[in-house]
Scaffold this motif. Structure first.
Motif, PDB file in Angstrom:
ATOM      1  N   ARG A  72     -29.597   6.006   0.290  1.00  0.00           N
ATOM      2  CA  ARG A  72     -30.436   5.191   1.171  1.00  0.00           C
ATOM      3  C   ARG A  72     -30.155   3.697   1.013  1.00  0.00           C
ATOM      4  NH1 ARG A  72     -36.160   7.184   0.431  1.00  0.00           N
ATOM      5  NH2 ARG A  72     -35.271   9.029   1.470  1.00  0.00           N
ATOM      6  N   GLU A  73     -29.702   3.276  -0.146  1.00  0.00           N
ATOM      7  CA  GLU A  73     -29.425   1.846  -0.367  1.00  0.00           C
ATOM      8  C   GLU A  73     -28.268   1.342   0.500  1.00  0.00           C
ATOM      9  OE1 GLU A  73     -26.635   0.925  -3.980  1.00  0.00           O
ATOM     10  OE2 GLU A  73     -28.154   2.366  -4.635  1.00  0.00           O
ATOM     11  N   HIS A  74     -27.471   2.269   1.036  1.00  0.00           N
ATOM     12  CA  HIS A  74     -26.343   1.868   1.878  1.00  0.00           C
ATOM     13  C   HIS A  74     -26.700   1.835   3.357  1.00  0.00           C
ATOM     14  CE1 HIS A  74     -24.236   3.678  -1.746  1.00  0.00           C
ATOM     15  NE2 HIS A  74     -23.817   2.432  -1.722  1.00  0.00           N
ATOM     16  N   LEU A  75     -27.964   2.113   3.689  1.00  0.00           N
ATOM     17  CA  LEU A  75     -28.361   2.106   5.097  1.00  0.00           C
ATOM     18  C   LEU A  75     -28.121   0.759   5.783  1.00  0.00           C
ATOM     19  CD1 LEU A  75     -31.614   4.292   5.036  1.00  0.00           C
ATOM     20  CD2 LEU A  75     -29.447   4.823   6.186  1.00  0.00           C
ATOM     21  N   PRO A  76     -28.423  -0.402   5.151  1.00  0.00           N
ATOM     22  CA  PRO A  76     -28.132  -1.672   5.823  1.00  0.00           C
ATOM     23  C   PRO A  76     -26.655  -1.829   6.178  1.00  0.00           C
ATOM     24  CG  PRO A  76     -29.637  -2.030   3.995  1.00  0.00           C
ATOM     25  CD  PRO A  76     -29.165  -0.606   3.883  1.00  0.00           C
ATOM     26  N   LEU A  77     -25.769  -1.367   5.294  1.00  0.00           N
ATOM     27  CA  LEU A  77     -24.333  -1.426   5.566  1.00  0.00           C
ATOM     28  C   LEU A  77     -23.974  -0.544   6.761  1.00  0.00           C
ATOM     29  CD1 LEU A  77     -21.301  -1.929   4.938  1.00  0.00           C
ATOM     30  CD2 LEU A  77     -21.463  -0.059   3.272  1.00  0.00           C
ATOM     31  N   LEU A  78     -24.426   0.698   6.742  1.00  0.00           N
ATOM     32  CA  LEU A  78     -24.091   1.633   7.815  1.00  0.00           C
ATOM     33  C   LEU A  78     -24.669   1.187   9.154  1.00  0.00           C
ATOM     34  CD1 LEU A  78     -24.699   4.980   5.895  1.00  0.00           C
ATOM     35  CD2 LEU A  78     -22.522   3.796   6.256  1.00  0.00           C
ATOM     36  N   GLN A  79     -25.912   0.707   9.140  1.00  0.00           N
ATOM     37  CA  GLN A  79     -26.536   0.245  10.380  1.00  0.00           C
ATOM     38  C   GLN A  79     -25.834  -1.003  10.920  1.00  0.00           C
ATOM     39  OE1 GLN A  79     -30.430  -0.002   8.628  1.00  0.00           O
ATOM     40  NE2 GLN A  79     -31.136   1.919   9.562  1.00  0.00           N
ATOM     41  N   ASN A  80     -25.366  -1.848  10.020  1.00  0.00           N
ATOM     42  CA  ASN A  80     -24.650  -3.050  10.431  1.00  0.00           C
ATOM     43  C   ASN A  80     -23.307  -2.690  11.068  1.00  0.00           C
ATOM     44  OD1 ASN A  80     -24.377  -5.969  10.532  1.00  0.00           O
ATOM     45  ND2 ASN A  80     -22.839  -5.771   8.920  1.00  0.00           N
ATOM     46  N   ILE A  81     -22.592  -1.735  10.454  1.00  0.00           N
ATOM     47  CA  ILE A  81     -21.323  -1.291  11.023  1.00  0.00           C
ATOM     48  C   ILE A  81     -21.548  -0.701  12.409  1.00  0.00           C
ATOM     49  CG2 ILE A  81     -19.501   0.446  10.811  1.00  0.00           C
ATOM     50  CD1 ILE A  81     -19.570   0.022   7.792  1.00  0.00           C
ATOM     51  N   GLN A  82     -22.583   0.118  12.535  1.00  0.00           N
ATOM     52  CA  GLN A  82     -22.867   0.739  13.821  1.00  0.00           C
ATOM     53  C   GLN A  82     -23.191  -0.306  14.888  1.00  0.00           C
ATOM     54  OE1 GLN A  82     -26.545   3.100  14.237  1.00  0.00           O
ATOM     55  NE2 GLN A  82     -25.284   4.717  15.139  1.00  0.00           N
ATOM     56  N   GLN A  83     -24.121  -1.197  14.579  1.00  0.00           N
ATOM     57  CA  GLN A  83     -24.577  -2.170  15.572  1.00  0.00           C
ATOM     58  C   GLN A  83     -23.504  -3.199  15.910  1.00  0.00           C
ATOM     59  OE1 GLN A  83     -28.258  -4.200  14.626  1.00  0.00           O
ATOM     60  NE2 GLN A  83     -27.896  -5.800  16.137  1.00  0.00           N
ATOM     61  N   GLN A  84     -22.978  -3.875  14.874  1.00  0.00           N
ATOM     62  CA  GLN A  84     -22.014  -4.947  15.153  1.00  0.00           C
ATOM     63  C   GLN A  84     -20.669  -4.396  15.639  1.00  0.00           C
ATOM     64  OE1 GLN A  84     -22.210  -8.878  13.636  1.00  0.00           O
ATOM     65  NE2 GLN A  84     -22.790  -8.065  11.610  1.00  0.00           N
ATOM     66  N   GLY A  85     -20.311  -3.196  15.156  1.00  0.00           N
ATOM     67  CA  GLY A  85     -19.065  -2.591  15.623  1.00  0.00           C
ATOM     68  C   GLY A  85     -19.138  -2.280  17.109  1.00  0.00           C
ATOM     69  N   GLN A  86     -20.245  -1.694  17.538  1.00  0.00           N
ATOM     70  CA  GLN A  86     -20.425  -1.379  18.955  1.00  0.00           C
ATOM     71  C   GLN A  86     -20.495  -2.646  19.804  1.00  0.00           C
ATOM     72  OE1 GLN A  86     -23.935   1.077  18.729  1.00  0.00           O
ATOM     73  NE2 GLN A  86     -22.760   2.975  18.577  1.00  0.00           N
ATOM     74  N   GLU A  87     -21.188  -3.666  19.303  1.00  0.00           N
ATOM     75  CA  GLU A  87     -21.297  -4.923  20.045  1.00  0.00           C
ATOM     76  C   GLU A  87     -19.942  -5.602  20.181  1.00  0.00           C
ATOM     77  OE1 GLU A  87     -24.216  -7.218  17.984  1.00  0.00           O
ATOM     78  OE2 GLU A  87     -25.918  -6.086  18.780  1.00  0.00           O
TER      79      GLU A  87
ATOM     80  N   ASN B  65     -29.868  11.298   8.191  1.00  0.00           N
ATOM     81  CA  ASN B  65     -29.946  12.156   7.003  1.00  0.00           C
ATOM     82  C   ASN B  65     -30.339  11.357   5.764  1.00  0.00           C
ATOM     83  OD1 ASN B  65     -29.231  14.482   8.401  1.00  0.00           O
ATOM     84  ND2 ASN B  65     -27.040  14.209   8.033  1.00  0.00           N
ATOM     85  N   LEU B  66     -29.797  10.154   5.621  1.00  0.00           N
ATOM     86  CA  LEU B  66     -30.120   9.326   4.455  1.00  0.00           C
ATOM     87  C   LEU B  66     -31.539   8.765   4.546  1.00  0.00           C
ATOM     88  CD1 LEU B  66     -26.738   7.422   3.992  1.00  0.00           C
ATOM     89  CD2 LEU B  66     -27.656   9.271   2.573  1.00  0.00           C
ATOM     90  N   GLN B  67     -32.011   8.518   5.754  1.00  0.00           N
ATOM     91  CA  GLN B  67     -33.401   8.068   5.923  1.00  0.00           C
ATOM     92  C   GLN B  67     -34.369   9.163   5.497  1.00  0.00           C
ATOM     93  OE1 GLN B  67     -33.187   7.019  10.084  1.00  0.00           O
ATOM     94  NE2 GLN B  67     -33.042   4.811   9.647  1.00  0.00           N
ATOM     95  N   THR B  68     -33.978  10.403   5.705  1.00  0.00           N
ATOM     96  CA  THR B  68     -34.822  11.542   5.339  1.00  0.00           C
ATOM     97  C   THR B  68     -34.727  11.872   3.861  1.00  0.00           C
ATOM     98  OG1 THR B  68     -34.547  12.465   7.565  1.00  0.00           O
ATOM     99  CG2 THR B  68     -35.326  13.968   5.842  1.00  0.00           C
ATOM    100  N   ASP B  69     -33.485  11.813   3.315  1.00  0.00           N
ATOM    101  CA  ASP B  69     -33.254  12.205   1.919  1.00  0.00           C
ATOM    102  C   ASP B  69     -32.121  11.365   1.351  1.00  0.00           C
ATOM    103  OD1 ASP B  69     -32.804  13.391  -0.525  1.00  0.00           O
ATOM    104  OD2 ASP B  69     -32.084  15.305   0.294  1.00  0.00           O
ATOM    105  N   THR B  70     -32.456  10.506   0.401  1.00  0.00           N
ATOM    106  CA  THR B  70     -31.445   9.598  -0.154  1.00  0.00           C
ATOM    107  C   THR B  70     -30.326  10.339  -0.879  1.00  0.00           C
ATOM    108  OG1 THR B  70     -31.146   7.612  -1.529  1.00  0.00           O
ATOM    109  CG2 THR B  70     -32.667   9.281  -2.351  1.00  0.00           C
ATOM    110  N   GLN B  71     -30.585  11.573  -1.335  1.00  0.00           N
ATOM    111  CA  GLN B  71     -29.588  12.364  -2.065  1.00  0.00           C
ATOM    112  C   GLN B  71     -28.866  13.373  -1.171  1.00  0.00           C
ATOM    113  OE1 GLN B  71     -28.786  12.014  -5.464  1.00  0.00           O
ATOM    114  NE2 GLN B  71     -29.993  10.142  -5.187  1.00  0.00           N
ATOM    115  N   HIS B  72     -29.027  13.235   0.147  1.00  0.00           N
ATOM    116  CA  HIS B  72     -28.504  14.253   1.065  1.00  0.00           C
ATOM    117  C   HIS B  72     -27.034  14.570   0.814  1.00  0.00           C
ATOM    118  CE1 HIS B  72     -28.406  16.490   4.902  1.00  0.00           C
ATOM    119  NE2 HIS B  72     -27.172  16.014   5.009  1.00  0.00           N
TER     120      HIS B  72
END
Length: 338
Positions: free
Chosen positions: A236-251, A305-312
């Motif tokens: 879950r600690e990597h969510l900001p990284l993944l969300q940033n890649i998704q948003q800025q990559g698409q933009e 999946n990570l938002q639901t379970d950090t150990q997914h």
């Protein structure tokens, strides 16, 4: 395990290949690029002069490519093993009128409403992309040979006890990735960069895409963080990284290429072909190598999946294909897991 010094080109076996020397490539449409210091055409001629074919390792009439093991016939690598990959470049809509007007057409067969021809276009409309791996090691040669594939189901325990020790034992090099991140290589190919050391990334075209049309758009986001090897490391600690890649990559893709997010397939591979976290951006409709369900994990699903379970991804059983000659397959077989 697929060799790590790679990023694109493999097709039938679901692996990626990488920054091998490209003899013919796209023109960088849609972005500013530095002028080459020498004519790449003259270099290509000298590289291929005297190339001696040893074996056709694989060919695909569907993909219009061929993988050749041979020996270099001249230059500093004369006599050394090499892998030469030839593939037809895609048709371009903006060249169709010229293709129709200037090509030679020879009738082969006519039957009622059906006719077949051989069409001979002018040289500049008949490109073949060539990728050279030289000097090629035995691992490179094996990588491009046609191989049976086997579907593996790897539990979290399998990863910790078998796969991770294997990765650490092999010490796969990702220096070419660091060269990109440090602007020591391919700096002129960068489409977008967020320099933040934790959540930032570099967005760069994959070598499969010649950047001449959008029908096979393919870019890779490579994160600046260096300790994340694959999907298995994500929490879950990597969510900001993944969300940033998704948003800025698409933009960034929308801004540069006018392709909206609803037309993009954004995903990670497991197993990845190199152990530094990276995310694939391809246009829907393009069947990119490795985009099948047995290997690709949509970034939006990973985030959920990570938002639901950090150990997914630490505990989940993950399915992926391995080639018959893959050393990891032998490790899993020795452990009774395959």
């Amino acid at each position: 395990m697929a060799d790590t010094k790679k990023r694109s080109l493999d097709s039938d076996n679901g692996t990626e290949s990488g920054p091998e020397k490209k003899l013919a490539s796209g023109d960088g449409a849609g972005k500013d690029t530095k002028k080459p210091t020498a004519d790449p055409g003259s270099e290509a001629g000298s590289v291929l002069a005297g190339f001696q074919t040893e074996k056709i390792m694989r060919e695909s009439s569907r993909e219009k490519n061929i993988f050749i093991h041979g020996k270099m016939g001249s230059g500093p690598n004369e006599g050394r093993d090499a892998v030469l990959i030839l593939e037809k470049t895609p048709f371009r809509e903006d060249s169709l009128a010229e293709l129709f007007k200037t090509s030679e057409l020879k009738l082969q067969m006519r039957n009622d409403i059906y006719s077949t021809y051989h069409l001979h276009p002018p040289t500049h409309l008949n490109d073949i992309k060539a990728t050279m791996v030289c000097p090629a090691t035995e691992k490179h040669i094996k990588k491009y040979q046609s191989q049976e594939l086997f579907l593996i189901q790897e539990s979290g325990e399998d990863y910790r006890n078998i796969t991770l020790p294997y990765i650490q034992e092999q010490s796969f090099s990702v220096q070419w990735v660091y060269n990109i991140l440090e602007k020591k290589a391919e700096a002129d190919r960068i489409v977008f960069e967020d320099p933040d050391p934790q959540n930032g990334f570099v967005l760069i075209p994959d070598f499969k895409w010649d950047q001449k049309q959008l029908d096979d758009l393919y870019l890779i986001a490579i994160c600046h963080q260096r300790e994340i090897k694959s999907l298995r490391d994500l929490t879950r600690e990597h969510l900001p990284l993944l969300q940033n890649i998704q948003q800025q990559g698409q933009e960034a893709i929308m801004k540069r290429y006018s392709v909206p997010s609803c037309r993009l397939r954004v995903y990670l591979h497991y197993q990845p072909s190199y152990y530094h976290l990276h995310v694939h951006f391809t246009v829907l409709g393009y069947e990119a190598p490795g985009c099948g369900v047995e290997r690709a994990h949509l970034l939006s699903d990973v985030i959920q999946n990570l938002q639901t379970d950090t150990q997914h991804y630490h505990t989940r059983t993950l399915t992926y294909p391995l080639r018959a000659d893959d050393a990891l397959l032998h490790k899993l077989r020795e452990a009774g897991r395959f």
